[in-house]
Design a protein around this motif. Structure first.
Motif, PDB file in Angstrom:
ATOM      1  N   ASP A 117      75.050  42.851  63.356  1.00 16.67           N
ATOM      2  CA  ASP A 117      75.329  42.974  62.122  1.00 16.67           C
ATOM      3  C   ASP A 117      74.752  42.633  61.151  1.00 16.67           C
ATOM      4  O   ASP A 117      75.717  42.317  60.337  1.00 16.67           O
ATOM      5  CB  ASP A 117      76.007  41.238  62.990  1.00 16.67           C
ATOM      6  CG  ASP A 117      77.164  41.677  63.962  1.00 16.67           C
ATOM      7  OD1 ASP A 117      77.280  40.854  64.868  1.00 16.67           O
ATOM      8  OD2 ASP A 117      77.560  42.682  64.317  1.00 16.67           O
ATOM      9  N   SER A 118      73.767  41.737  61.454  1.00 15.00           N
ATOM     10  CA  SER A 118      72.960  41.984  60.219  1.00 15.00           C
ATOM     11  C   SER A 118      72.156  42.452  58.976  1.00 15.00           C
ATOM     12  O   SER A 118      72.126  42.591  57.716  1.00 15.00           O
ATOM     13  CB  SER A 118      71.255  40.960  59.912  1.00 15.00           C
ATOM     14  OG  SER A 118      70.848  41.649  60.607  1.00 15.00           O
ATOM     15  N   GLN A 138      65.660  38.587  53.023  1.00 18.34           N
ATOM     16  CA  GLN A 138      65.568  38.049  54.530  1.00 18.34           C
ATOM     17  C   GLN A 138      64.908  39.145  55.524  1.00 18.34           C
ATOM     18  O   GLN A 138      65.445  38.998  57.007  1.00 18.34           O
ATOM     19  CB  GLN A 138      67.120  37.402  54.961  1.00 18.34           C
ATOM     20  CG  GLN A 138      68.370  37.613  55.037  1.00 18.34           C
ATOM     21  CD  GLN A 138      69.250  37.441  53.290  1.00 18.34           C
ATOM     22  OE1 GLN A 138      67.697  37.285  52.426  1.00 18.34           O
ATOM     23  NE2 GLN A 138      70.157  37.506  53.492  1.00 18.34           N
ATOM     24  N   ASP A 139      65.405  40.169  55.023  1.00 20.42           N
ATOM     25  CA  ASP A 139      64.887  41.471  55.573  1.00 20.42           C
ATOM     26  C   ASP A 139      63.192  42.144  55.951  1.00 20.42           C
ATOM     27  O   ASP A 139      62.981  42.804  56.760  1.00 20.42           O
ATOM     28  CB  ASP A 139      65.035  43.310  55.446  1.00 20.42           C
ATOM     29  CG  ASP A 139      66.864  43.364  55.256  1.00 20.42           C
ATOM     30  OD1 ASP A 139      66.857  43.363  54.203  1.00 20.42           O
ATOM     31  OD2 ASP A 139      67.755  42.767  56.285  1.00 20.42           O
TER      32      ASP A 139
END
Length: 124
Positions: free
Chosen positions: A62-63, A89-90
């Motif tokens: 989902d992210s 955040q990746d």
């Protein structure tokens, strides 16, 4: 002997794009379900995307849904991960996994072969 090698990682600014590549050899590539996972410092390896033998079926975490696209070229024994709209955040080491089977899988334990990973760093 099966070999999996990732490439294409690097440093990119927030909102930028990267394309990861994964080359697999040692088995008939068209018989392998392929997946991308990532692992950030201090965290467990997490599922990113997977693609079936023909490339017509995919699944995403989902992210990353709507930002990342997994694809494969069976003639080149390669799978790709196009990453757009990258976020801090990746940031992680991205791993390519190969699974002997026909069904998509999001669990790392379902994969039989792994590469050594490629670092992706997204600066804010």
């Amino acid at each position: 002997q099966m070999q999996v090698v990732e490439s294409g990682g690097g440093l990119v600014q927030t909102g930028g794009s990267l394309r990861l590549s994964c080359a697999a050899s040692g088995r008939t590539f068209g018989s392998l379900v392929m997946g991308w996972f990532r692992q950030a410092p201090g965290k467990e390896r997490e599922f990113v995307a997977t693609i079936n033998l023909s490339g017509r079926s995919t699944s995403y975490a989902d992210s990353v849904k709507g930002r990342f696209t997994i694809s494969r070229d069976n003639a080149k024994n390669a799978v790709y991960l196009q990453m757009n709209s990258l976020r801090p955040q990746d940031t992680a080491v991205y791993y390519c996994g190969a699974r002997v089977g026909v069904t998509l899988a999001s669990a790392a334990t379902s994969y039989d072969y792994w590469g050594r990973g490629t670092q992706v760093t997204v600066s804010s």
